[in-house]
Write an enzyme that holds these catalytic residues in place. Structure first.
Site, short mmCIF file in Angstrom:
data_model
loop_
_atom_site.label_atom_id
_atom_site.label_comp_id
_atom_site.label_asym_id
_atom_site.label_seq_id
_atom_site.Cartn_x
_atom_site.Cartn_y
_atom_site.Cartn_z
N GLY A 29 0.73 -1.39 0.03
CA GLY A 29 0.01 0.33 0.71
C GLY A 29 0.90 1.38 -0.24
N VAL A 96 -2.38 -7.65 -5.06
CA VAL A 96 -2.22 -8.48 -4.14
C VAL A 96 -3.14 -9.92 -4.35
CG1 VAL A 96 -1.89 -9.68 -1.91
CG2 VAL A 96 -1.13 -7.43 -2.52
N GLU A 184 -17.93 18.05 2.52
CA GLU A 184 -16.70 19.07 1.78
C GLU A 184 -17.64 18.62 0.64
OE1 GLU A 184 -12.66 18.38 4.35
OE2 GLU A 184 -13.49 17.34 2.63
N ASP A 314 -5.55 1.96 7.81
CA ASP A 314 -7.72 2.39 8.11
C ASP A 314 -7.58 0.63 8.34
OD1 ASP A 314 -7.74 4.92 7.22
OD2 ASP A 314 -7.79 4.65 6.53
N ALA A 327 -6.34 10.23 8.65
CA ALA A 327 -4.74 10.16 7.86
C ALA A 327 -4.35 10.93 9.37
CB ALA A 327 -4.46 11.69 7.09
N GLN A 328 -4.29 11.55 10.33
CA GLN A 328 -3.11 11.20 11.04
C GLN A 328 -3.13 9.72 11.81
OE1 GLN A 328 -0.73 13.25 12.55
NE2 GLN A 328 -0.89 14.58 11.35
#
Length: 433
Positions: A29, A96, A184, A314, A327-328
């Protein structure tokens, strides 16, 4: 936590060779977690291979800007081979097919198998439709670059058909999901309707273009403080977004969304911005999975049954301390996975992962955003929007991307009526057929 040295050699089925006896680390990934792991391993005495089905890494937080025509897809992607070269790693492009923990072998859809001494699974997640009939066939997710382009082409193609045929009819877009992506997306679509359509598409009456946001719970943006949630809802309504809270989706059809109470919402396009789950093929790898198909790991991010395998981002789920899929956490778990492998190679004990919450942000539109800064103020409005802009531009890989994204967002938000939408080829088919 104890160190478990990697057993190497032909008998174990791993990849160390006489020519290069260093342990082989494979990272699956090229997202936030995978790149962070590769970068952290660059000074470790290992050889690292980065694997991804694409030859690029995508900055997912700005995909909705690609979907709404503010940015080109190349502005938010970065070559995975270039990144690997800069960090001393190698790159293999491929999907994969199988991971065999017993032989430590990875099978790809092209080329020879890969053997590893340590494996970092960081291949992210995919859209979860929660079994809603018609959602996978008729809704448009925006989790990948291709999906964002499908949304953009569907939207611009529909508008161009109206302009070409002279039809005097409106359009409706239903956004499913009240998280950051849904908010958003809905806010940006409403602003396009209000500022760009009157000039670019005079054939279409903006008052007949409807943006509806459907959320199953009673609030938007649940991770944020109430003050910030209320501000976001107020700003969406001010832009003309219809909010349908405490509303579940029963079915998605090609031209409408059916709600749980039987109401049918007209929808020329349905955008699915809620729910993620692990990729289905992970279920065949013999690893224990938890909620959403995420791989269960211990506090040091290793799979207890196979301590040479780590899961970051994730796709990983710490059993006693689940992290938000943002993201963090992905960046920090990727870094920790790299440090853990370096410690194992050195024969040192591993350490438990500790998440450092830096806060979270979301933008609603021009000059309007919310920022929940950890151990700091809760900001709304222009200041939060400027912080959002700076953080996202700074987080991009490559100076070229930073420059082009800065220019694109500046034109989008500071010169809206004169700004141009990035357009593509019309796309009339559902994205998943």
């Amino acid at each position: 936590m104890s160190a478990v040295p990697s057993s190497r050699g032909a008998a174990s089925g791993t990849s160390s060779t006489d020519a290069d006896p260093r342990p082989h680390v494979v990272v699956l990934g090229a997202g936030f977690a995978g790149l962070a792991a590769v970068r952290t391993l660059r000074r470790a005495p290992v050889r690292t291979t980065l694997v991804d089905r694409h030859s690029y890494s995508t900055f997912q937080p700005l995909l909705y800007q690609v979907a709404t025509g503010a940015l080109n897809p190349g502005d938010i992607t970065y070559g995975a081979r270039g990144f690997a070269a800069h960090t001393g790693a190698s790159f293999r492009k491929g999907a994969v097919q199988k991971v065999d923990p017993e032989t430590r072998t990875i099978s790809l859809d092209v080329g020879p198998d890969l053997h590893y001494d340590y494996l970092v699974i960081a291949n992210g997640v995919t859209t979860n439709y929660f079994g809603v009939p018609g959602a996978a066939e008729n809704a448009y997710p925006i989790y990948t670059r291709a999906e964002a382009l499908a949304v953009r082409d569907r939207m611009t193609g529909y508008l161009e058909r109206i302009a070409a045929t002279g039809e005097r009819r409106g359009a409706s877009v239903v956004v499913v999901g009240g998280g950051a992506t849904g908010v958003e997306m809905a806010g940006t679509l409403a602003e396009l309707r209000n500022t760009v359509l009157p000039d670019r598409y005079p054939e279409l009456d903006p008052s007949e273009v409807h943006v509806v946001l459907v959320e199953m719970t009673d609030t938007l943006l649940p991770p944020f403080a109430k003050k910030l949630r209320d501000y976001a809802a107020e700003q969406l309504r001010a832009r003309g977004v219809e909010l349908r809270l405490e509303t579940a989706v029963k079915e998605v059809r090609p031209e409408c969304v059916v709600l749980a109470d039987g109401t049918e919402l007209e929808a020329q396009m349905t955008i699915w911005a809620t729910g993620v789950a692990a990729h289905a093929e992970i279920g065949d790898w013999g690893l224990r999975q938890g909620r959403g198909g995420r791989i269960l790991v211990g506090g040091d991010l290793r799979v207890p049954e196979h301590p040479e395998i780590l899961a970051a981002g994730d796709v990983g789920l710490i059993e006693d301390d689940p992290l938000p899929q943002l993201a963090q956490p992905a960046l920090q778990t990727g870094q920790h996975a790299g440090r853990t492998i370096a410690r194992l190679v050195a024969g040192e004990p591993t350490e438990r992962f500790k998440y450092k919450d830096k806060g979270t942000m979301a933008t609603i539109g021009r000059g309007s955003a919310i920022a929940d800064i950890a151990h700091g103020p809760k900001l709304v409005g222009v200041l939060a929007w400027l912080i959002w802009m700076f953080v996202h531009v700074f987080s991009l890989l490559g100076n070229r991307n930073r420059i082009f994204v800065s220019l694109g967002l500046t034109f989008r938000y500071l010169a809206q009526r004169r700004g141009q939408m990035v357009v593509g080829d019309p796309e009339d088919r559902p994205p998943n057929r």
